[in-house]
Every structure is written in structure tokens, then in C-alpha cells.
Design a protein around this motif. Structure first.
Motif, PDB file in Angstrom:
ATOM      1  N   PRO A  79      53.795  36.665  28.601  1.00 40.64           N
ATOM      2  CA  PRO A  79      53.773  38.300  27.856  1.00 40.64           C
ATOM      3  C   PRO A  79      55.209  38.493  28.725  1.00 40.64           C
ATOM      4  CG  PRO A  79      52.368  38.148  29.857  1.00 40.64           C
ATOM      5  CD  PRO A  79      52.986  36.604  28.711  1.00 40.64           C
ATOM      6  N   LEU A  80      55.670  38.936  27.515  1.00 35.00           N
ATOM      7  CA  LEU A  80      57.301  40.134  27.368  1.00 35.00           C
ATOM      8  C   LEU A  80      57.196  41.727  27.763  1.00 35.00           C
ATOM      9  CD1 LEU A  80      59.582  37.773  25.555  1.00 35.00           C
ATOM     10  CD2 LEU A  80      59.548  37.920  27.741  1.00 35.00           C
ATOM     11  N   THR A  81      57.331  42.102  29.048  1.00 32.21           N
ATOM     12  CA  THR A  81      57.252  43.602  28.712  1.00 32.21           C
ATOM     13  C   THR A  81      58.897  43.907  28.374  1.00 32.21           C
ATOM     14  OG1 THR A  81      58.233  43.602  30.982  1.00 32.21           O
ATOM     15  CG2 THR A  81      55.660  43.718  30.780  1.00 32.21           C
ATOM     16  N   ALA A  82      58.910  45.142  28.207  1.00 35.32           N
ATOM     17  CA  ALA A  82      60.673  46.152  27.891  1.00 35.32           C
ATOM     18  C   ALA A  82      61.244  45.266  28.959  1.00 35.32           C
ATOM     19  CB  ALA A  82      60.627  47.272  27.506  1.00 35.32           C
ATOM     20  N   GLU A  83      60.852  44.972  30.668  1.00 34.60           N
ATOM     21  CA  GLU A  83      61.966  44.967  31.687  1.00 34.60           C
ATOM     22  C   GLU A  83      62.049  43.206  31.593  1.00 34.60           C
ATOM     23  OE1 GLU A  83      62.292  44.889  36.507  1.00 34.60           O
ATOM     24  OE2 GLU A  83      60.500  46.262  34.634  1.00 34.60           O
ATOM     25  N   SER A  84      61.292  42.409  31.490  1.00 36.91           N
ATOM     26  CA  SER A  84      61.277  40.983  31.418  1.00 36.91           C
ATOM     27  C   SER A  84      62.231  40.368  30.226  1.00 36.91           C
ATOM     28  CB  SER A  84      59.729  40.409  31.243  1.00 36.91           C
ATOM     29  OG  SER A  84      58.907  40.673  30.296  1.00 36.91           O
ATOM     30  N   ARG A  85      61.837  41.154  29.123  1.00 38.21           N
ATOM     31  CA  ARG A  85      62.286  40.629  27.628  1.00 38.21           C
ATOM     32  C   ARG A  85      63.682  40.811  27.773  1.00 38.21           C
ATOM     33  NH1 ARG A  85      64.597  42.687  23.084  1.00 38.21           N
ATOM     34  NH2 ARG A  85      64.554  41.422  21.166  1.00 38.21           N
ATOM     35  N   ASP A 145      61.525  36.482  21.603  1.00 39.58           N
ATOM     36  CA  ASP A 145      60.739  37.488  21.580  1.00 39.58           C
ATOM     37  C   ASP A 145      60.274  35.962  20.059  1.00 39.58           C
ATOM     38  OD1 ASP A 145      61.352  39.836  21.425  1.00 39.58           O
ATOM     39  OD2 ASP A 145      62.834  40.379  19.816  1.00 39.58           O
TER      40      ASP A 145
END
Length: 62
Positions: free
Chosen positions: A22-28, A13
């Protein structure tokens, strides 16, 4: 003083905006998995009994 436990989610984060990622939920979620693996590998490497007086091999021969 002990260091706080490693938190891969907090690192992801904090680092993503600094790196412009940019972080999506999946990439995070995937970043957290990979950071956790890297932390486990670092812990293993740092636990090796190598002292300051130990020298590396002069020539690598597989």
C-alpha cells in the motif's frame, strides 16, 4: 526507436499493487526518490565503456 523517458512515479504506481504494497502519499514520494536514484546509478553503470570482449578480473584483491 528510442525508449520513452523513465517515469519513477508510473513505475511506483504500477508495481505497488502487483507487490501488495500500500502506498501512502509519503511512501509514494519516497519510492519515487529511491527509484530516481536507482535510475541515475543504472545510467552511470551502463555508460561504462565495457565491450563484449572484456573479461572480469580472475581474482578480486582489494
Amino acid at each position: 526507436m528510442m525508449a520513452p523517458p523513465f517515469d519513477p512515479g508510473a513505475l511506483a504506481d504500477a508495481a505497488a499493487p502487483l507487490l501488495g504494497i500500500p502506498l501512502t502519499a509519503e511512501s509514494r514520494a519516497q519510492a519515487i526518490v529511491h527509484l530516481s536514484i536507482a535510475a541515475q546509478q543504472a545510467e552511470l553503470l551502463l555508460s561504462a565503456g565495457i565491450g563484449d570482449e572484456d573479461e572480469p578480473a580472475p581474482v578480486y584483491r582489494p
